[in-house]
Design a protein around this motif. Sequence first.
Motif, PDB file in Angstrom:
ATOM      1  N   SER A  85       0.834  -1.201   0.000  1.00 31.38           N
ATOM      2  CA  SER A  85       0.000   0.000   0.000  1.00 31.38           C
ATOM      3  C   SER A  85       0.866   1.248   0.000  1.00 31.38           C
ATOM      4  O   SER A  85       2.016   1.234  -0.436  1.00 31.38           O
ATOM      5  CB  SER A  85      -0.943  -0.044   1.211  1.00 31.38           C
ATOM      6  OG  SER A  85      -1.922   0.959   1.140  1.00 31.38           O
ATOM      7  N   THR A  86       0.333   2.322   0.539  1.00 32.79           N
ATOM      8  CA  THR A  86       0.871   3.661   0.314  1.00 32.79           C
ATOM      9  C   THR A  86       2.276   3.891   0.826  1.00 32.79           C
ATOM     10  O   THR A  86       3.017   4.695   0.263  1.00 32.79           O
ATOM     11  CB  THR A  86      -0.057   4.703   0.965  1.00 32.79           C
ATOM     12  OG1 THR A  86      -0.263   4.345   2.343  1.00 32.79           O
ATOM     13  CG2 THR A  86      -1.396   4.737   0.274  1.00 32.79           C
ATOM     14  N   ILE A  87       2.677   3.212   1.899  1.00 32.27           N
ATOM     15  CA  ILE A  87       3.994   3.464   2.480  1.00 32.27           C
ATOM     16  C   ILE A  87       5.030   2.476   1.949  1.00 32.27           C
ATOM     17  O   ILE A  87       6.143   2.845   1.574  1.00 32.27           O
ATOM     18  CB  ILE A  87       3.930   3.393   4.016  1.00 32.27           C
ATOM     19  CG1 ILE A  87       2.982   4.468   4.556  1.00 32.27           C
ATOM     20  CG2 ILE A  87       5.320   3.568   4.624  1.00 32.27           C
ATOM     21  CD1 ILE A  87       2.782   4.430   6.046  1.00 32.27           C
ATOM     22  N   THR A  88       4.662   1.212   1.898  1.00 22.02           N
ATOM     23  CA  THR A  88       5.616   0.173   1.524  1.00 22.02           C
ATOM     24  C   THR A  88       6.042   0.264   0.067  1.00 22.02           C
ATOM     25  O   THR A  88       7.239   0.196  -0.249  1.00 22.02           O
ATOM     26  CB  THR A  88       5.012  -1.220   1.798  1.00 22.02           C
ATOM     27  OG1 THR A  88       4.576  -1.277   3.154  1.00 22.02           O
ATOM     28  CG2 THR A  88       6.024  -2.315   1.539  1.00 22.02           C
ATOM     29  N   VAL A  89       5.074   0.396  -0.839  1.00 21.70           N
ATOM     30  CA  VAL A  89       5.368   0.312  -2.269  1.00 21.70           C
ATOM     31  C   VAL A  89       6.409   1.330  -2.742  1.00 21.70           C
ATOM     32  O   VAL A  89       7.377   0.955  -3.415  1.00 21.70           O
ATOM     33  CB  VAL A  89       4.059   0.439  -3.090  1.00 21.70           C
ATOM     34  CG1 VAL A  89       4.368   0.592  -4.575  1.00 21.70           C
ATOM     35  CG2 VAL A  89       3.177  -0.775  -2.863  1.00 21.70           C
ATOM     36  N   PRO A  90       6.278   2.624  -2.438  1.00 25.41           N
ATOM     37  CA  PRO A  90       7.257   3.581  -2.962  1.00 25.41           C
ATOM     38  C   PRO A  90       8.689   3.311  -2.511  1.00 25.41           C
ATOM     39  O   PRO A  90       9.617   3.333  -3.320  1.00 25.41           O
ATOM     40  CB  PRO A  90       6.761   4.934  -2.427  1.00 25.41           C
ATOM     41  CG  PRO A  90       5.331   4.719  -2.111  1.00 25.41           C
ATOM     42  CD  PRO A  90       5.212   3.301  -1.666  1.00 25.41           C
ATOM     43  N   LEU A  91       8.871   3.031  -1.222  1.00 23.73           N
ATOM     44  CA  LEU A  91      10.217   2.830  -0.701  1.00 23.73           C
ATOM     45  C   LEU A  91      10.828   1.524  -1.203  1.00 23.73           C
ATOM     46  O   LEU A  91      12.006   1.473  -1.578  1.00 23.73           O
ATOM     47  CB  LEU A  91      10.197   2.847   0.826  1.00 23.73           C
ATOM     48  CG  LEU A  91      10.091   4.241   1.453  1.00 23.73           C
ATOM     49  CD1 LEU A  91       9.819   4.131   2.948  1.00 23.73           C
ATOM     50  CD2 LEU A  91      11.367   5.033   1.227  1.00 23.73           C
ATOM     51  N   VAL A  92      10.039   0.459  -1.228  1.00 22.75           N
ATOM     52  CA  VAL A  92      10.557  -0.832  -1.671  1.00 22.75           C
ATOM     53  C   VAL A  92      10.873  -0.802  -3.156  1.00 22.75           C
ATOM     54  O   VAL A  92      11.911  -1.323  -3.602  1.00 22.75           O
ATOM     55  CB  VAL A  92       9.545  -1.949  -1.336  1.00 22.75           C
ATOM     56  CG1 VAL A  92       9.943  -3.250  -2.002  1.00 22.75           C
ATOM     57  CG2 VAL A  92       9.455  -2.140   0.176  1.00 22.75           C
ATOM     58  N   THR A  93      10.009  -0.186  -3.944  1.00 28.11           N
ATOM     59  CA  THR A  93      10.273  -0.072  -5.380  1.00 28.11           C
ATOM     60  C   THR A  93      11.533   0.733  -5.636  1.00 28.11           C
ATOM     61  O   THR A  93      12.376   0.363  -6.467  1.00 28.11           O
ATOM     62  CB  THR A  93       9.079   0.581  -6.088  1.00 28.11           C
ATOM     63  OG1 THR A  93       7.892  -0.184  -5.849  1.00 28.11           O
ATOM     64  CG2 THR A  93       9.320   0.661  -7.586  1.00 28.11           C
ATOM     65  N   ALA A  94      11.674   1.846  -4.919  1.00 24.99           N
ATOM     66  CA  ALA A  94      12.873   2.673  -5.087  1.00 24.99           C
ATOM     67  C   ALA A  94      14.129   1.901  -4.696  1.00 24.99           C
ATOM     68  O   ALA A  94      15.174   2.028  -5.345  1.00 24.99           O
ATOM     69  CB  ALA A  94      12.749   3.937  -4.245  1.00 24.99           C
ATOM     70  N   LEU A  95      14.037   1.085  -3.643  1.00 24.89           N
ATOM     71  CA  LEU A  95      15.178   0.276  -3.230  1.00 24.89           C
ATOM     72  C   LEU A  95      15.580  -0.700  -4.328  1.00 24.89           C
ATOM     73  O   LEU A  95      16.765  -0.816  -4.671  1.00 24.89           O
ATOM     74  CB  LEU A  95      14.838  -0.490  -1.950  1.00 24.89           C
ATOM     75  CG  LEU A  95      15.860  -1.539  -1.502  1.00 24.89           C
ATOM     76  CD1 LEU A  95      17.174  -0.882  -1.109  1.00 24.89           C
ATOM     77  CD2 LEU A  95      15.315  -2.372  -0.346  1.00 24.89           C
ATOM     78  N   GLY A  96      14.605  -1.410  -4.879  1.00 25.35           N
ATOM     79  CA  GLY A  96      14.911  -2.393  -5.914  1.00 25.35           C
ATOM     80  C   GLY A  96      15.502  -1.771  -7.161  1.00 25.35           C
ATOM     81  O   GLY A  96      16.516  -2.243  -7.692  1.00 25.35           O
ATOM     82  N   VAL A  97      14.900  -0.684  -7.640  1.00 20.08           N
ATOM     83  CA  VAL A  97      15.386  -0.023  -8.850  1.00 20.08           C
ATOM     84  C   VAL A  97      16.761   0.585  -8.617  1.00 20.08           C
ATOM     85  O   VAL A  97      17.670   0.467  -9.449  1.00 20.08           O
ATOM     86  CB  VAL A  97      14.385   1.052  -9.315  1.00 20.08           C
ATOM     87  CG1 VAL A  97      14.964   1.880 -10.467  1.00 20.08           C
ATOM     88  CG2 VAL A  97      13.071   0.406  -9.739  1.00 20.08           C
ATOM     89  N   GLY A  98      16.939   1.232  -7.466  1.00 18.59           N
ATOM     90  CA  GLY A  98      18.231   1.838  -7.162  1.00 18.59           C
ATOM     91  C   GLY A  98      19.334   0.807  -7.041  1.00 18.59           C
ATOM     92  O   GLY A  98      20.453   1.014  -7.523  1.00 18.59           O
ATOM     93  N   LEU A  99      19.026  -0.332  -6.406  1.00 21.81           N
ATOM     94  CA  LEU A  99      20.026  -1.386  -6.245  1.00 21.81           C
ATOM     95  C   LEU A  99      20.399  -2.000  -7.588  1.00 21.81           C
ATOM     96  O   LEU A  99      21.582  -2.209  -7.881  1.00 21.81           O
ATOM     97  CB  LEU A  99      19.480  -2.464  -5.303  1.00 21.81           C
ATOM     98  CG  LEU A  99      20.454  -3.575  -4.899  1.00 21.81           C
ATOM     99  CD1 LEU A  99      21.651  -2.996  -4.161  1.00 21.81           C
ATOM    100  CD2 LEU A  99      19.736  -4.610  -4.035  1.00 21.81           C
ATOM    101  N   ALA A 100      19.394  -2.286  -8.416  1.00 23.97           N
ATOM    102  CA  ALA A 100      19.679  -2.872  -9.727  1.00 23.97           C
ATOM    103  C   ALA A 100      20.460  -1.906 -10.616  1.00 23.97           C
ATOM    104  O   ALA A 100      21.286  -2.326 -11.428  1.00 23.97           O
ATOM    105  CB  ALA A 100      18.371  -3.274 -10.409  1.00 23.97           C
ATOM    106  N   SER A 101      20.199  -0.616 -10.450  1.00 26.36           N
ATOM    107  CA  SER A 101      20.922   0.385 -11.238  1.00 26.36           C
ATOM    108  C   SER A 101      22.384   0.491 -10.817  1.00 26.36           C
ATOM    109  O   SER A 101      23.230   0.931 -11.603  1.00 26.36           O
ATOM    110  CB  SER A 101      20.254   1.757 -11.094  1.00 26.36           C
ATOM    111  OG  SER A 101      18.901   1.712 -11.483  1.00 26.36           O
ATOM    112  N   SER A 102      22.681   0.103  -9.585  1.00 24.47           N
ATOM    113  CA  SER A 102      24.025   0.275  -9.038  1.00 24.47           C
ATOM    114  C   SER A 102      24.929  -0.932  -9.264  1.00 24.47           C
ATOM    115  O   SER A 102      26.135  -0.841  -9.049  1.00 24.47           O
ATOM    116  CB  SER A 102      23.947   0.558  -7.531  1.00 24.47           C
ATOM    117  OG  SER A 102      23.112   1.661  -7.256  1.00 24.47           O
ATOM    118  N   ILE A 103      24.349  -2.046  -9.644  1.00 23.82           N
ATOM    119  CA  ILE A 103      25.124  -3.283  -9.787  1.00 23.82           C
ATOM    120  C   ILE A 103      25.385  -3.547 -11.263  1.00 23.82           C
ATOM    121  O   ILE A 103      24.455  -3.583 -12.076  1.00 23.82           O
ATOM    122  CB  ILE A 103      24.383  -4.470  -9.148  1.00 23.82           C
ATOM    123  CG1 ILE A 103      24.165  -4.210  -7.657  1.00 23.82           C
ATOM    124  CG2 ILE A 103      25.162  -5.765  -9.348  1.00 23.82           C
ATOM    125  CD1 ILE A 103      23.350  -5.276  -6.973  1.00 23.82           C
TER     126      ILE A 103
END
Length: 244
Positions: free
Chosen positions: A195-213
């Motif tokens: 929902s509103t809190i989990t999705v934005p932060l978790v999505t940003a974590l996944g995209v940011g991590l994949a972009s960094s590796i």
Amino acid sequence: MIATLKQLARSMTGSLRDLAPIVAVILFFQFFVLQQPLPNVGQLMMGVVFVVLGLTFFIHGLEQGLFPIGESMAHAFARKGSVFWLIVFAFSLGFGTTVAEPALIAVAAEAAQVAATGNMIADTEAAKTSYASGLRYTVAFSVGLAIVLGVVRILKGWPIQWIIIGGYIIVVIMTMFAPREIIGIAYDSGGVTTSTITVPLVTALGVGLASSIKGRNPMIDGFGLIAFASLTPMIFVMAYGMVI
């Protein structure tokens, strides 16, 4: 300042566009199917205004705050090269955001009330609070593990489909053995976590991590964490129902 106002205006326009179909459906059924006037028109209009403002500021806040901080922290952990602290951060992020989810709080409170009415637990405030808290923390723990699993998948490059298939096989098997009273709650818990809190932060974590590796594609590897966050609560809540 002017740029911020322009961004707010764009967000408000988007909110109005997103709400327009809902308003149209309500008006159509109210006037043409039920053939009744709208009750409390002033209150309804005020509510719509608050919803538009809430969506506008929420979307603007995501764009300005949550998405950037999630991605920047993922980049920082990737540069630091410490898998241990990345795993700790992933679990803490999943656990903390899920505990704070308003939808999960509401579902847990409702489940406790129904459990008390059905004589599954004592009909006291202490028992209902304990049941709701246990349900919330069980879901939060499962989401924390789900985000850890998603992060490890990104690091290792594992294909997501086999993990999801295996997870849902476990859900189907557990459904056959779990108490009937907990199955619906377990399935709903899988939805309210995203929902509103989990999705934005978790999505940003996944995209940011994949972009960094190196060798990881943000589109292919960065997404999918939310799928784990929806899957694991069903398993853990059914297990919670079996235990209690």
